[in-house]
Write an enzyme that holds these catalytic residues in place. Structure first.
Site, PDB file in Angstrom:
ATOM      1  N   LYS A 124       0.859  -1.186   0.000  1.00 49.92           N
ATOM      2  CA  LYS A 124       0.000   0.000   0.000  1.00 49.92           C
ATOM      3  C   LYS A 124       0.890   1.229   0.000  1.00 49.92           C
ATOM      4  CE  LYS A 124      -4.441   0.818   0.143  1.00 49.92           C
ATOM      5  NZ  LYS A 124      -5.598  -0.037  -0.223  1.00 49.92           N
ATOM      6  N   ASP A 184      -6.945   4.153  -4.588  1.00 42.00           N
ATOM      7  CA  ASP A 184      -7.616   3.992  -3.300  1.00 42.00           C
ATOM      8  C   ASP A 184      -8.293   5.348  -3.069  1.00 42.00           C
ATOM      9  OD1 ASP A 184      -7.681   2.021  -0.833  1.00 42.00           O
ATOM     10  OD2 ASP A 184      -7.377   3.987   0.051  1.00 42.00           O
ATOM     11  N   PHE A 240     -19.660   8.639  -1.215  1.00 41.15           N
ATOM     12  CA  PHE A 240     -20.245   8.826  -2.549  1.00 41.15           C
ATOM     13  C   PHE A 240     -19.132   8.765  -3.594  1.00 41.15           C
ATOM     14  CE2 PHE A 240     -18.991  13.292  -3.278  1.00 41.15           C
ATOM     15  CZ  PHE A 240     -18.684  13.684  -1.988  1.00 41.15           C
ATOM     16  N   GLY A 241     -18.047   8.071  -3.249  1.00 38.53           N
ATOM     17  CA  GLY A 241     -16.918   7.913  -4.176  1.00 38.53           C
ATOM     18  C   GLY A 241     -17.133   6.738  -5.111  1.00 38.53           C
ATOM     19  N   VAL A 262     -16.346   3.591  -4.917  1.00 35.98           N
ATOM     20  CA  VAL A 262     -16.818   2.334  -4.341  1.00 35.98           C
ATOM     21  C   VAL A 262     -18.318   2.420  -4.031  1.00 35.98           C
ATOM     22  CG1 VAL A 262     -16.576   0.787  -2.366  1.00 35.98           C
ATOM     23  CG2 VAL A 262     -14.535   1.766  -3.436  1.00 35.98           C
ATOM     24  N   TRP A 276     -20.437   4.340  -5.427  1.00 33.81           N
ATOM     25  CA  TRP A 276     -21.127   4.400  -6.725  1.00 33.81           C
ATOM     26  C   TRP A 276     -21.364   2.991  -7.287  1.00 33.81           C
ATOM     27  CZ3 TRP A 276     -18.435   2.938 -11.297  1.00 33.81           C
ATOM     28  CH2 TRP A 276     -19.182   3.078 -12.464  1.00 33.81           C
TER      29      TRP A 276
HETATM   30  O1  2IT Z   1      -8.106  -1.524  -0.867  1.00 32.22           O
HETATM   31  C1  2IT Z   1      -7.999  -2.036  -1.997  1.00 32.22           C
HETATM   32  O2  2IT Z   1      -8.097  -3.253  -2.163  1.00 32.22           O
HETATM   33  C2  2IT Z   1      -7.753  -1.146  -3.123  1.00 32.22           C
HETATM   34  N1  2IT Z   1      -7.675   0.055  -2.927  1.00 32.22           N
HETATM   35  C3  2IT Z   1      -7.551  -1.692  -4.509  1.00 32.22           C
HETATM   36  C4  2IT Z   1      -6.150  -2.176  -4.666  1.00 32.22           C
HETATM   37  C5  2IT Z   1      -5.785  -2.618  -6.050  1.00 32.22           C
HETATM   38  O3  2IT Z   1      -4.595  -2.949  -6.220  1.00 32.22           O
HETATM   39  O4  2IT Z   1      -6.622  -2.662  -6.952  1.00 32.22           O
END
Ligand code: 2IT
Length: 445
Positions: A124, A164, A236-237, A239, A241
């Site tokens: 990450k 993310d 309302f981002g 995810v 959506w």
């Molecule tokens: O938290 C997650 O799984 C994501 N932000 C997606 C990570 C990705 O490599 O697609």
């Protein structure tokens, strides 16, 4: 050392990293039984090695804003574990970003990626850069400056970042452009790319779609259907959506979405126009949901309130970690909510999870529910490596299959003697067993 001793040491060593400690504690508590049944794991010090990231990069990101002023931010990449594949995980651009948050996210990503059945390790990254109110040109200059440092440490078989919170298709485009220029290669080094230059169809929808597919499996197992259910969604981002779109397509009523400014009560549910407007709101970069109620008079804006104050059957947190606390859980339960599917990473506090489990309400953790996002990233990597592109139907079919497998693993490892399914335990044990076995087989490295 047993899991409590390991945890106690970590609390001393990383006393200031509360999100990281919370994520580790949750995993260690739920895997304790299986860990004790496998002395070979303890002998190989698997947990001690698993909780420590392989490496962390921290770098300075300087860029010039539209007023000609020089701005300085901090960039990070946590390469946590590569036992089952290259490091894989998103980049978060948000003012709250720090080492603790990225370590918690990277740690969760290890187990989530293992659950997808695809060969991806955990990582990450991100920056404390605040995209709110920034112009497109500023976003581009920031992304370019960020990649100028990061590019040396990533690669299509080494570490593959994605989006993310605060990083969507636009940011991935600017990041990829700079990577390509510096590395002189057009490869699948990032996922979430544009559809004409290597992106996978369905990737933008995948996290939300996958989450709703997971909920369908949870419901089917209890003889229920998602059709007609009232769903409260936070955020309302991207995810939120995707989840709102799929839930609506399947006949559910999405009666709440929310932002940092408050909640939209939307008793009539969503329609195409409302769902399209969610995207517009996000693109505006202002981080407020209130304008939704100005545009659609059947909806009401309640300032300062969370989505959990609205009466619903199913709660789906889709925003940030710890956005649903013990009091929120009590309010939901009192209002008759009978299922909570965490879509954000660690969206519920330990107190909230305890409330749900005490009330024997269905609860599933983010690392299972939201894994469709990274799974589809994995499918994007496959397509890039093969230099082909699958149809939307093909990707969606594979996503369905993956979510069904994840649900199956949770049920297999999480079903309690009284029949209650502890999805949290199921997800953590299934992910842990796979990674721990891989680490054991690869020796002390
Ligand atoms: O938290 C997650 O799984 C994501 N932000 C997606 C990570 C990705 O490599 O697609």
């Amino acid at each position: 050392m047993n899991t409590s001793e390991i945890m106690a040491r970590l609390k001393v060593k990383h006393a200031n990293e509360k999100e990281y400690l919370q994520a580790v504690q949750e995993v260690l508590e739920t895997i304790e039984d299986v860990y004790n049944q496998h002395p070979e794991f303890e002998e190989a010090k698997i947990i001690e090695r698993l909780v420590e990231p392989d490496r962390i990069f921290t770098f300075k990101v300087t860029w010039v804003d539209d007023n000609g002023e020089i701005q300085t931010n901090t960039g990070y990449r946590v390469q946590f574990n590569s036992a089952i594949g290259p490091y894989k995980g998103g980049l978060r651009f948000h003012p709250s970003v720090n080492i603790s948050i990225l370590k918690f996210l990277g740690f969760e990503q290890i187990f989530k990626n293992a659950l997808t059945t695809l060969p991806m390790g955990g990582g990450k990254g991100g920056s404390d850069f605040n995209p709110k109110g920034k112009s497109d040109a500023e976003i581009m200059r920031f992304c370019q400056a960020f990649m100028l440092e990061l590019w040396r440490n990533i690669g299509p078989d080494t570490d593959v970042p994605a989006g993310d919170v605060g990083v969507g298709g636009r940011e991935i485009g600017y990041l990829f452009g700079m990577y390509k220029k510096l590395a002189r290669e057009h490869t699948g080094v990032l996922t979430g790319k544009g559809m004409t230059w290597g992106g996978s169809l369905i990737r933008p929808e995948a996290t939300g779609f996958g989450a709703v597919y997971f909920v369908q499996h949870m419901l089917h197992l209890q003889g229920k259907d998602i059709k007609g259910q009232k769903v409260a969604i936070s955020g309302f981002g991207n995810v939120a959506w995707g989840a709102a779109l799929k839930a609506t397509q399947l006949g559910a009523h999405v009666i709440a979405i929310s932002g940092p400014d408050g909640v939209i009560h939307n008793p009539q549910g969503m329609n195409d126009e409302k769902i399209a407007y969610m995207l517009e709101l996000r693109r505006s970069n202002n981080d407020v949901v209130a304008p939704f109620a100005e545009k659609f008079p059947d909806a009401t804006f309640i300032p300062g309130k969370k989505a959990w104050s609205i009466k619903c059957d199913i709660a789906m947190p889709c925003a940030y970690q710890n956005e649903l606390n013990g009091d929120d859980a009590k309010e939901l339960i009192a209002n008759g909510t009978w299922c909570c599917a965490e879509v954000s990473n660690m969206g519920c506090t330990p107190e909230a999870i305890a409330e749900f489990q005490k009330a024997r309400i269905m609860f599933a953790p983010g690392k299972a529910v939201n894994a469709g996002g990274v799974a589809t990233s994995g499918l994007e990597m496959t397509q890039n490596a093969m230099h082909i592109s699958w149809s939307a139907e093909e990707v969606d079919r594979k996503l369905h299959e993956i979510m069904s497998n994840i649900h199956h693993s949770c049920v297999r490892y999480g079903t309690q003697p009284d029949g209650y399914i502890n999805y949290l335990k199921g997800a953590n044990v299934a992910g842990f067993m796979k990674v721990a076995t891989a680490m054991l087989e690869q020796g002390v490295i």
